[in-house]
Scaffold this active site. Structure first.
Site, short mmCIF file in Angstrom:
data_model
loop_
_atom_site.label_atom_id
_atom_site.label_comp_id
_atom_site.label_asym_id
_atom_site.label_seq_id
_atom_site.Cartn_x
_atom_site.Cartn_y
_atom_site.Cartn_z
N SER A 125 -2.94 68.36 -10.98
CA SER A 125 -2.12 67.81 -12.06
C SER A 125 -1.63 66.41 -11.70
O SER A 125 -1.36 66.12 -10.53
CB SER A 125 -0.91 68.71 -12.34
N HIS A 183 1.28 76.24 -15.24
CA HIS A 183 1.82 74.88 -15.28
C HIS A 183 1.56 74.25 -16.64
O HIS A 183 2.47 73.67 -17.26
CB HIS A 183 1.16 74.03 -14.18
N ASN A 184 0.34 74.38 -17.14
CA ASN A 184 0.00 73.75 -18.41
C ASN A 184 0.72 74.42 -19.58
O ASN A 184 1.11 73.75 -20.54
CB ASN A 184 -1.51 73.81 -18.63
#
Length: 464
Positions: A125, A183-184
């Site tokens: 990321s 996370h996304n």
């Protein structure tokens, strides 16, 4: 011989390779796209080597070979693995740094294991800037293989404010890509929360773009210190080059998506994870594409409360905490379901810098999972004293914001879901008993009583 190899030399792959080189490691690069290799070759020096065939690439690497695959997820990854299997030796290490589905990573991990190849699925990321200057890395899979590549990954990763690299071993199989997926999903949720706060600021408070930019900039040094706060301020401030207006006022209000938020929802549903805020954020993007765009925009003619901006800041801080809490709750449920020993403090640390959802709150999350230097298991983040206190201090502000938004006719899917989650998660008297009574009535699905142990069924009606 080169110490590291990268397959896939588009922006992310090229920048990660340059990052490796810039930290003193030698690296080879290869792509099936000749133009990408030619562009990569412009950076050629004694530590950076372009290669033009699979064999030249593999032969250029010292053993055990350490190869990062940075290409489009899905079938291209499987095709690349099959090409490499013909050229690699047992003990070589492959890292998939793309946005692969964790189910695919699980399968590839076990398939490569049969051939004696170590496989790591690694979430990355930070975008192209992060790839070059320091991404957040989430590697899962073979732990011994991770230890082999750790010196390189630690060197290229982003660093927390206290200097720790934002990379550490996540867990077995596809857990690294699972953590990136979560996370996304959290990213979807927090971005939608920002959008709703922005909507209230402009429609109820009547703030201009520049005034809103200044408000977010102020919040960034106070309660909501985060990357997304920082860039929200910058997005609102940017003047258009084609008109006298700000750019934001000429961006079509349709939000795109690539699917990783959907993946989190799919697995969350299968696990029974209450990720309502993430769900609303994903659906809000669907809604932005599905709306008819008929009707009129909200015009607020009511009184603007003096504490509106203050309540918005507190609401955003609390809603952000709910997004993280739901993400970590799903991680905990996945760890139990898939028999993964996930390291939650490491996950929080990995997100403290370099990634899109980085914020000062992640340090509080890291601390929440520690008790006197030892790991503490939490079923829910709001069981921790810090987050309990945050809930008690801010929930009144969130209630006030939901009320005025409802009065103004402004949709707040994620802010409302955050409030509903907080009102529900610690509520021992939810009305689920009625649902279970209905299920037993029409389907004899049985129920449990609150005054005795055992499975019960009631004959709700007598046959005529």
């Amino acid at each position: 011989m080169q110490q590291f190899g990268v397959i896939g030399l588009s922006v992310m792959g090229k920048n990660l390779a340059l990052n490796v080189r810039n930290h003193g490691f030698s690296v080879s690069g290869y792509s099936i796209d000749r133009s990408e290799i030619d562009a990569f070759a412009k950076y050629k020096d004694d530590k950076l080597k372009p290669t033009y065939s699979w064999k030249e690439f593999v032969d250029s690497l010292e053993k055990p070979r350490k190869i990062l695959i940075q290409i489009m997820a899905g079938k291209p990854v499987d095709e690349t693995l099959q090409k490499l299997l013909l050229l690699l030796d047992k003990g070589d290490i492959l890292i998939d740094g793309g946005n692969s589905n964790f189910h695919d990573t699980n399968r590839r991990y076990h398939e490569m294991e049969k051939h004696g190849i170590h496989f790591i699925g690694m979430g990355v990321s930070g975008g192209e800037e992060g790839a070059l200057h320091g991404p957040a890395l989430m590697p899962g899979g073979d732990e011994d293989a991770y230890n082999e590549v750790a010196p390189i990954l630690r060197a290229i990763a982003a660093k927390t404010p206290d200097g720790r690299p934002c990379v550490s071993y996540i867990g077995p199989e596809g857990s690294g890509h699972y953590v990136k997926m979560v996370h996304n999903g959290i990213e979807y949720a927090i971005m939608q929360e920002f959008a709703e706060i922005y909507d209230i600021l402009r429609k109820v408070a009547g703030k201009t773009d520049d005034e809103m930019s200044d408000i977010f900039a102020n919040w960034d040094i106070h309660l909501v210190h985060s990357y997304l706060t920082e860039i929200t301020s910058k997005v609102l401030k940017k003047k258009d080059t084609l008109t006298p207006d700000h750019v934001i006022d000429h961006i079509l209000n349709v939000a795109s998506y690539k699917g990783t938020g959907n993946w989190m929802l799919e697995d969350g549903v299968s696990l029974g994870a209450p990720i309502s805020v993430v769900a609303e954020a994903v659906i809000a993007r669907f809604m932005s594409k599905a709306t008819t765009r008929e009707g009129k925009s909200v015009v607020w003619n009511g009184e603007v409360p003096a504490d509106l901006v203050d309540n918005l800041e507190k609401s955003l801080q609390l809603a952000q905490a709910v997004s993280y809490a739901q993400g970590f709750q799903q991680l905990g449920m996945a760890a139990d379901a898939y028999n993964w020993d996930l390291r939650y403090t490491a996950i929080a640390q990995n997100w403290e810098a370099g990634c899109i959802i980085r914020s000062s709150m992640l340090k509080d999350i890291e601390n929440a999972y520690m008790d006197g230097g030892k790991f503490k298991k939490l079923k829910n983040l709001f069981q921790d004293p810090y987050f309990k206190d945050l809930l008690n201090k801010n929930i009144h502000s969130l209630r006030a914001i939901i009320k005025i938004s409802t009065d103004a006719g402004i949709p707040t899917p994620t802010l409302s879901a955050s409030l509903n989650y907080l009102e529900s998660i610690f509520n021992p008297t939810l009305p689920a008993n009625l649902i279970q009574g209905q299920r037993d009535y029409f389907g004899a699905h049985t129920y449990h009583r609150n005054d005795r142990v055992g499975v019960c069924h009631t004959e709700w009606y007598e046959e005529k």
